[in-house]
Every structure is written in structure tokens, then in C-alpha cells.
Design an enzyme around this catalytic site. Sequence first.
Site, mmCIF file in Angstrom:
data_model
loop_
_atom_site.group_PDB
_atom_site.id
_atom_site.type_symbol
_atom_site.label_atom_id
_atom_site.label_comp_id
_atom_site.label_asym_id
_atom_site.label_seq_id
_atom_site.Cartn_x
_atom_site.Cartn_y
_atom_site.Cartn_z
ATOM 1 N N PRO A 54 0.831 -1.207 0.000
ATOM 2 C CA PRO A 54 0.000 0.000 0.000
ATOM 3 C C PRO A 54 0.865 1.257 0.000
ATOM 4 O O PRO A 54 1.851 1.326 0.720
ATOM 5 C CB PRO A 54 -0.803 -0.107 1.294
ATOM 6 N N GLU A 55 0.526 2.203 -0.842
ATOM 7 C CA GLU A 55 1.217 3.492 -0.838
ATOM 8 C C GLU A 55 0.323 4.519 -0.135
ATOM 9 O O GLU A 55 -0.765 4.199 0.322
ATOM 10 C CB GLU A 55 1.542 3.903 -2.275
ATOM 11 N N HIS A 84 -4.714 -15.429 7.779
ATOM 12 C CA HIS A 84 -3.656 -14.435 7.970
ATOM 13 C C HIS A 84 -4.051 -13.329 8.951
ATOM 14 O O HIS A 84 -3.401 -12.290 9.010
ATOM 15 C CB HIS A 84 -3.247 -13.824 6.626
ATOM 16 N N ARG A 118 2.262 -11.218 4.865
ATOM 17 C CA ARG A 118 3.728 -11.247 4.972
ATOM 18 C C ARG A 118 4.238 -10.961 6.385
ATOM 19 O O ARG A 118 5.434 -11.083 6.633
ATOM 20 C CB ARG A 118 4.349 -10.252 3.984
#
Length: 281
Positions: free
Chosen positions: A2-3, A97, A116
Site C-alpha cells: 500500500p502506498e 492471515h 507477509r
Amino acid sequence: MPELPEVETVRRGLASVSVNQPISGGEVLLTRTIAHPDADEFIDRLTGNTIASWQRRGKYLYAELHRQEKSAGWLGVHLRMTGQMLWLDRQEPIHKHTRVRLLVGTTSEIRFVDQRTFGQMWWIPPDRTPSDIMTGMAKLGPEPFDRDFSIEYFTTKLSKSHRNIKTAILDQTLVAGLGNIYADECLFMSRIHPNTLASSLKPKQIKTLHQAAIEVLTTAIDRGGTSFSNYLNVEGVNGNYGGEAWVYNRALQPCRVCDTPISKIRLGGRGTHFCPHCQPE
Ligand SMILES: [Zn+2]
């Protein structure tokens, strides 16, 4: 990853659903997600507080917490590579997750899902500031929308930089918020080759790039972020900037302006996309 526009989209989403609601408990499923304090204390410190607002600095998100109209500190979040803050009904099955659950109000919860596992959460005590504890925040330069990000500031910084312009604008201490996607996009919009020495840019080019940085992020925020990554907003829906990219992730595809195939090179270790005709060296 995500930016800034995606993180801003998440902030707006969380603000629209969770403000003025109490945190009634929670559960940490992966202890290393909690950067401060430890996982048990984290849930204890949050429980019983009301979310007063959601704010953002760079890609750091933080909620101001209140208890009986007094500050009860802050809840900080960094999504890193794959973190998602989802607003869900508590009955929803737990995705594998899922790292942290925060029960909010009576039937909903914020679920931090992070494949991650680089994402982090913090509780910041009321006598400290978010940047005291989330130390990366203190190093961030101005964002393109900030008053501090003036043409004069940008010109001075670039004139002292011995790096290529792509690497320079990715430096978050110079300007916060331009990640790899938007750096490529705004260099294309400015017709500047990404390997141009930053200090060699002409005043007119700097002005154009300054404007493009503001424009590209504003457009992306208006559209709810990108769908280049596996980023999802709080409702679990992809943003839609992706369909509109000029150069990012378009290697060998025709330039949308001149039909020349888009080139991809590596600069400062990052994949860099540009049009060799529109952005001559
Ligand atoms: Zn072109």
C-alpha cells in the site's frame, strides 16, 4: 504494497465506521505484530477506550483514544507490505492471515490481516506523542499536500542531491508519500527521464514535477487508491487507480501518448518504468 493514497483510503474508511465507538476487547493472534508494549498489555490498554479520530502521517495510521473525555493515548498501525485493516462483522470466519482482532462497538471488529507479517501495531501512552514511539514517523519529510512542500523547499533539496531524480523522490525524508508507483507516474507526467541527475533539473522541470506529485496523489486518493498490489480498503474492495497508470507496470506496452513501448530499468534497486520518447535522456 500500500502506498500513501491507499493508506489514506483506509484512514477515511476507518474514520467513517469506527469513530465514537468503544473498543470492548480483542485478541492478538501473532505477538510480533505488536511493536509496543507487549501483546497482552496492548489489548488491556486499548480496552474500554473510545476511538475519537483516525489520523495519518506518511503511511503511519493512528487513532486518538479517549476515556471519559480524557486522552487515553493512541493506537498506531503501519501496514507495511501486505497489511489490511478490515471492518467486519464478528460472525465472519477468521481468515488464516488474521494477526490482531479489535472488537469495536457491539457487533463489529477491526481485523488486521497481514500475509507477509511485516505490519506493526503500537499503543502509545497519553503522555507521549505518536512519533516518540513510532520512531520512523519523525524522520518523514513534508507530504506533497503540506504547506512545507513549497517549490523553494523542493528546489533547495534537489539542488543538493547527487542522485538520480527517481531515487531522490523516493527518499521519504525529502518528500513523504511518493512510493515506486507514483514516482514513476509523476516523472512521466513531468516528461523527465528517471535517471536524470536531480541537481541538474531546470526550474521549469522542478515546478512541473512539484505539481505532478500533488496531482498524482490527489487523483489516486480521490479514486480510493490503486489495485496494483493486494491492497484492499476496509470493505475488502480493490481501489481502481490501476486501470489508469501511464507507465507503472506497463513495460513493453505502448505509451498512452506516443505509442513507443514503455521501458523498464532498475534504479536504486527499484523497477522503474518510463517512455523513452516522452521522457528523453
Ligand atoms: Zn511516450
